[in-house]
Design a protein around this motif. Structure first.
Motif, PDB file in Angstrom:
ATOM      1  N   THR A  11      50.827 -94.421 -44.073  1.00 25.46           N
ATOM      2  CA  THR A  11      50.026 -94.340 -42.861  1.00 25.46           C
ATOM      3  C   THR A  11      49.588 -92.889 -42.668  1.00 25.46           C
ATOM      4  O   THR A  11      50.400 -91.975 -42.802  1.00 25.46           O
ATOM      5  N   VAL A  12      48.313 -92.680 -42.368  1.00 25.39           N
ATOM      6  CA  VAL A  12      47.798 -91.330 -42.151  1.00 25.39           C
ATOM      7  C   VAL A  12      46.971 -91.304 -40.872  1.00 25.39           C
ATOM      8  O   VAL A  12      46.606 -92.343 -40.314  1.00 25.39           O
ATOM      9  N   MET A  13      46.684 -90.090 -40.397  1.00 27.54           N
ATOM     10  CA  MET A  13      45.746 -89.936 -39.303  1.00 27.54           C
ATOM     11  C   MET A  13      44.354 -90.031 -39.915  1.00 27.54           C
ATOM     12  O   MET A  13      43.879 -89.108 -40.573  1.00 27.54           O
ATOM     13  N   GLY A  14      43.708 -91.175 -39.714  1.00 27.28           N
ATOM     14  CA  GLY A  14      42.438 -91.421 -40.384  1.00 27.28           C
ATOM     15  C   GLY A  14      41.288 -90.617 -39.825  1.00 27.28           C
ATOM     16  O   GLY A  14      40.488 -90.059 -40.571  1.00 27.28           O
ATOM     17  N   HIS A  15      41.199 -90.547 -38.477  1.00 28.20           N
ATOM     18  CA  HIS A  15      40.137 -89.767 -37.864  1.00 28.20           C
ATOM     19  C   HIS A  15      40.450 -89.560 -36.390  1.00 28.20           C
ATOM     20  O   HIS A  15      41.440 -90.083 -35.868  1.00 28.20           O
ATOM     21  N   ILE A  16      39.615 -88.790 -35.733  1.00 21.94           N
ATOM     22  CA  ILE A  16      39.704 -88.594 -34.298  1.00 21.94           C
ATOM     23  C   ILE A  16      38.296 -88.705 -33.726  1.00 21.94           C
ATOM     24  O   ILE A  16      37.317 -88.369 -34.400  1.00 21.94           O
ATOM     25  N   HIS A  17      38.200 -89.237 -32.503  1.00 19.39           N
ATOM     26  CA  HIS A  17      36.904 -89.409 -31.853  1.00 19.39           C
ATOM     27  C   HIS A  17      36.980 -88.727 -30.495  1.00 19.39           C
ATOM     28  O   HIS A  17      37.907 -88.977 -29.717  1.00 19.39           O
ATOM     29  N   LEU A  18      35.999 -87.869 -30.214  1.00 23.14           N
ATOM     30  CA  LEU A  18      36.040 -86.983 -29.051  1.00 23.14           C
ATOM     31  C   LEU A  18      34.869 -87.199 -28.112  1.00 23.14           C
ATOM     32  O   LEU A  18      33.748 -87.472 -28.548  1.00 23.14           O
ATOM     33  N   HIS A  19      35.142 -87.032 -26.827  1.00 26.39           N
ATOM     34  CA  HIS A  19      34.080 -86.909 -25.835  1.00 26.39           C
ATOM     35  C   HIS A  19      33.658 -85.443 -25.788  1.00 26.39           C
ATOM     36  O   HIS A  19      34.507 -84.547 -25.660  1.00 26.39           O
ATOM     37  N   TYR A  30      33.522 -89.684 -46.754  1.00 23.95           N
ATOM     38  CA  TYR A  30      34.286 -90.660 -45.979  1.00 23.95           C
ATOM     39  C   TYR A  30      33.385 -91.172 -44.848  1.00 23.95           C
ATOM     40  O   TYR A  30      32.410 -90.520 -44.481  1.00 23.95           O
ATOM     41  N   HIS A  31      33.712 -92.350 -44.285  1.00 22.41           N
ATOM     42  CA  HIS A  31      32.824 -92.881 -43.239  1.00 22.41           C
ATOM     43  C   HIS A  31      32.900 -92.062 -41.955  1.00 22.41           C
ATOM     44  O   HIS A  31      31.925 -91.981 -41.227  1.00 22.41           O
ATOM     45  N   HIS A  32      34.020 -91.461 -41.622  1.00 25.35           N
ATOM     46  CA  HIS A  32      34.081 -90.363 -40.654  1.00 25.35           C
ATOM     47  C   HIS A  32      35.510 -89.873 -40.486  1.00 25.35           C
ATOM     48  O   HIS A  32      36.448 -90.659 -40.431  1.00 25.35           O
ATOM     49  N   HIS A  33      35.620 -88.568 -40.438  1.00 24.13           N
ATOM     50  CA  HIS A  33      36.879 -87.919 -40.066  1.00 24.13           C
ATOM     51  C   HIS A  33      36.874 -87.550 -38.585  1.00 24.13           C
ATOM     52  O   HIS A  33      37.939 -87.439 -37.971  1.00 24.13           O
ATOM     53  N   ILE A  34      35.680 -87.339 -38.037  1.00 21.21           N
ATOM     54  CA  ILE A  34      35.544 -86.987 -36.621  1.00 21.21           C
ATOM     55  C   ILE A  34      34.348 -87.731 -36.040  1.00 21.21           C
ATOM     56  O   ILE A  34      33.273 -87.757 -36.639  1.00 21.21           O
ATOM     57  N   GLY A  35      34.552 -88.349 -34.881  1.00 19.60           N
ATOM     58  CA  GLY A  35      33.456 -88.928 -34.112  1.00 19.60           C
ATOM     59  C   GLY A  35      33.213 -88.080 -32.879  1.00 19.60           C
ATOM     60  O   GLY A  35      34.157 -87.529 -32.291  1.00 19.60           O
ATOM     61  N   LEU A  36      31.956 -87.945 -32.483  1.00 25.03           N
ATOM     62  CA  LEU A  36      31.581 -87.129 -31.329  1.00 25.03           C
ATOM     63  C   LEU A  36      30.618 -87.933 -30.482  1.00 25.03           C
ATOM     64  O   LEU A  36      29.668 -88.512 -31.006  1.00 25.03           O
TER      65      LEU A  36
END
Length: 282
Positions: free
Chosen positions: A167-175, A210-216
């Motif tokens: 299990t890994v931290m796949g991505h993070i999504h931020l406001h 990758y499809h995303h490491h960070i969403g904004l």
């Protein structure tokens, strides 16, 4: 984990401010299945199946609930290794009366829920990258209904046994408060690539296709305020660079943009233009 190996820039750990540490610890260990890696003062480090912390919970003195109109965490996302893991987790959450949302994003299958402080959590599995559809430099992602009937064909007799190895931290999504400023900081500054745009309100970025490491996103509105220090929510997240020289180059670029960069005990700290805290690691 092709997209989360050391030679790629990626998100590795998330630190959350919580109002009641014991309440949060009960949720993350019992409901999700984290293991306690270590305790340090008012903080607990949590790991998955492997001996590495993925999440840190820090109790805030006189903490207050998060401002739902402010910038900060939309969700952090745990990437599970197998479809059976996701099926077993969903059944476990439903048995524990956890309200779950879901989506099929073409590149992945995901569920969403919240912790006791309202911090967003995504848990997902990736489809093989050979099945991802690309148009130029952008990958196709949708928000289709998740096929639970098909998913539950993969559930095991053992059921959910906690977060599995790999299990890994796949991505993070931020406001964020300004998408153009965020793009400049994360792409021109830290070196991520744009892989998907959602109108003028959301941007998805990654390294190594990758499809995303960070969403904004600016779904809370342009010019959303930053949260107060005592609010529950995101403290910081870690970005791992593959080499010291790539980290130094990124630091120099964001310094030229006017970002603040501090070093404490050998750890580099910075903030994006919406005051989301980041640690830059190698």
């Amino acid at each position: 984990m092709l997209f989360h190996e050391k030679e790629n820039t990626h998100v590795t750990q998330v630190t959350l401010k919580v109002m009641d540490l014991e309440r949060s610890l009960e949720f993350y260990t019992t409901i999700i299945g984290f293991q306690i890696w270590k305790r340090s003062g008012h903080a607990v480090y949590l790991s998955g199946g492997e001996e590495k912390p993925l999440l840190v919970l820090e109790e805030v003195s006189e903490g207050i609930p998060a401002n739902r109109k402010a910038t900060g965490l939309y969700h952090f996302a745990l990437l599970l290794p197998e479809k059976a893991d996701l099926a077993d987790l969903v059944k476990h959450l439903l048995k524990n009366n956890i309200q779950v949302a879901s989506a099929d994003h073409l590149v992945s299958e995901a569920i969403y829920f919240s912790d006791p402080d309202g911090n967003g959590i995504e848990v997902y599995i990736d489809r093989p990258s050979s099945l991802w559809e690309w148009s130029g430099n952008e990958v196709k992602m949708t928000v289709d209904p998740l096929d639970f009937e098909e998913l539950f064909r993969f559930e095991t007799n053992a059921g959910w046994m906690g977060l599995p190895d790999r299990t890994v931290m796949g991505h993070i999504h931020l406001h964020v408060s300004d998408l153009a400023q965020a793009k400049q900081f994360y792409c021109d500054g830290l070196g991520f690539d744009i892989v998907n745009t959602f109108g003028d309100q959301a941007l998805f970025i990654s390294s190594a296709n990758y499809h995303h490491h960070i969403g904004l996103n600016t779904w809370k509105g342009a010019d959303a305020p930053i949260p107060e220090d005592q609010e529950a929510g995101l403290e910081w997240f870690d970005i791992h660079f593959p080499h010291e020289h790539s980290r130094k180059e990124a630091i120099n670029r964001i310094l030229q943009m006017g970002a603040s960069v501090d070093e404490k005990e050998g750890v580099i700290y910075t903030m994006d233009p919406s005051s989301n805290g980041i640690r830059l690691l190698v």
